[in-house]
Write an enzyme that holds these catalytic residues in place. Structure first.
Site, PDB file in Angstrom:
ATOM      1  N   CYS A  45       0.834  -1.212   0.000  1.00 11.08           N
ATOM      2  CA  CYS A  45       0.000   0.000   0.000  1.00 11.08           C
ATOM      3  C   CYS A  45       0.870   1.264   0.000  1.00 11.08           C
ATOM      4  O   CYS A  45       0.545   2.254  -0.652  1.00 11.08           O
ATOM      5  CB  CYS A  45      -0.915   0.022   1.223  1.00 11.08           C
TER       6      CYS A  45
HETATM    7  C1  BEZ Z   1       0.503  -4.678   1.786  1.00  9.55           C
HETATM    8  O1  BEZ Z   1       0.130  -3.544   1.506  1.00  9.55           O
HETATM    9  O2  BEZ Z   1       1.662  -4.976   1.772  1.00  9.55           O
HETATM   10  C2  BEZ Z   1      -0.506  -5.717   2.175  1.00  9.55           C
HETATM   11  C3  BEZ Z   1      -1.644  -5.365   2.869  1.00  9.55           C
HETATM   12  C4  BEZ Z   1      -2.558  -6.349   3.219  1.00  9.55           C
HETATM   13  C5  BEZ Z   1      -2.332  -7.665   2.864  1.00  9.55           C
HETATM   14  C6  BEZ Z   1      -1.200  -8.002   2.109  1.00  9.55           C
HETATM   15  C7  BEZ Z   1      -0.289  -7.017   1.757  1.00  9.55           C
END
Ligand code: BEZ
Length: 218
Positions: A45
């Site tokens: 994210c």
């Molecule tokens: C991420 O942004 O890295 C992430 C967020 C939730 C689940 C898997 C990855």
């Protein structure tokens, strides 16, 4: 029921990093992109929001407002913005919605299947939004939707390209071919005869009776 292309994008009022937002009023006459991410302070994210921050000028040039959503609070979003800006090297000035109530997530079908498990099987992780993107027109209709799993970061160059294609073809008898890029020729719709197409779009490059290219209008 899931949202469909040409549905009116659901309106809502929500708190955000830019204060209270009434969505349709905030969109005004602009195109808009509403996109969800699972959680603040997570790696993928952070790379995605950094990419959006870097593209702020591109979205503005296209008359398009961008707004993020997750099930985190405004306070968390504000703290996380510092990480986004440090990683992306650009100010993250677009609003991020506080959807701790899951109102927007439910309206826009942003939750994964696990969220709908019987409540005794559900954990907070099941309430994280997946990576959805909605492009919304000035008429407030849904023009394009994409959904990615949590494990796959989005390609924001593709989102920009798709936005260009939506804007090029919105309300006119044009379409864009596979892998189209801005500046390339577009397809003239079958509603126009060859003569009508020439009158409207100039010289045609007729590959097949039903596949006619013209220069993209400026
Ligand atoms: C991420 O942004 O890295 C992430 C967020 C939730 C689940 C898997 C990855």
């Amino acid at each position: 029921m899931a949202l469909r292309i040409n549905d009116i994008a659901p309106d809502f009022t929500a708190q955000s990093t830019a204060g209270e937002i009434r969505f349709h009023q905030w969109l005004g006459d602009s195109y808009g992109i509403i996109f969800s991410h699972p959680r603040d302070f997570t790696p993928v994210c952070t790379t995605e929001f950094g990419a959006v921050a870097q593209l702020a000028g591109e979205f503005a040039r296209r008359g398009t407002k961008v707004i993020g959503v997750s099930v985190d609070s405004v306070q968390d979003h504000q703290k996380w913005k510092r990480d986004i800006e440090a990683f992306g090297g650009a100010p993250a000035d677009f609003p991020i919605i506080d959807d701790t109530s899951l109102t927007v997530a439910k309206l826009y079908d942003m939750l994964p299947a696990e969220y709908y498990l019987p409540s005794e099987g559900r954990t907070p992780a099941h309430s994280a939004t997946v990576r959805t993107v909605y492009i919304i027109g000035p008429d407030k209709k849904v023009k394009l939707m994409m959904t990615y799993p949590m494990s796959v970061g989005r390609n924001f160059a593709e989102i920009l390209r798709a936005l260009d294609a939506v804007r090029m073809t919105d309300g006119v008898p044009l379409a864009t071919p596979a892998n189209w890029q801005p500046g390339q020729d577009v397809i003239v719709g079958l509603a126009l005869t060859d003569d009508q197409a020439r009158e409207k779009y100039g010289t045609l490059d007729i590959k097949l009776p039903y596949l006619r290219f013209a220069k993209a209008p400026a």
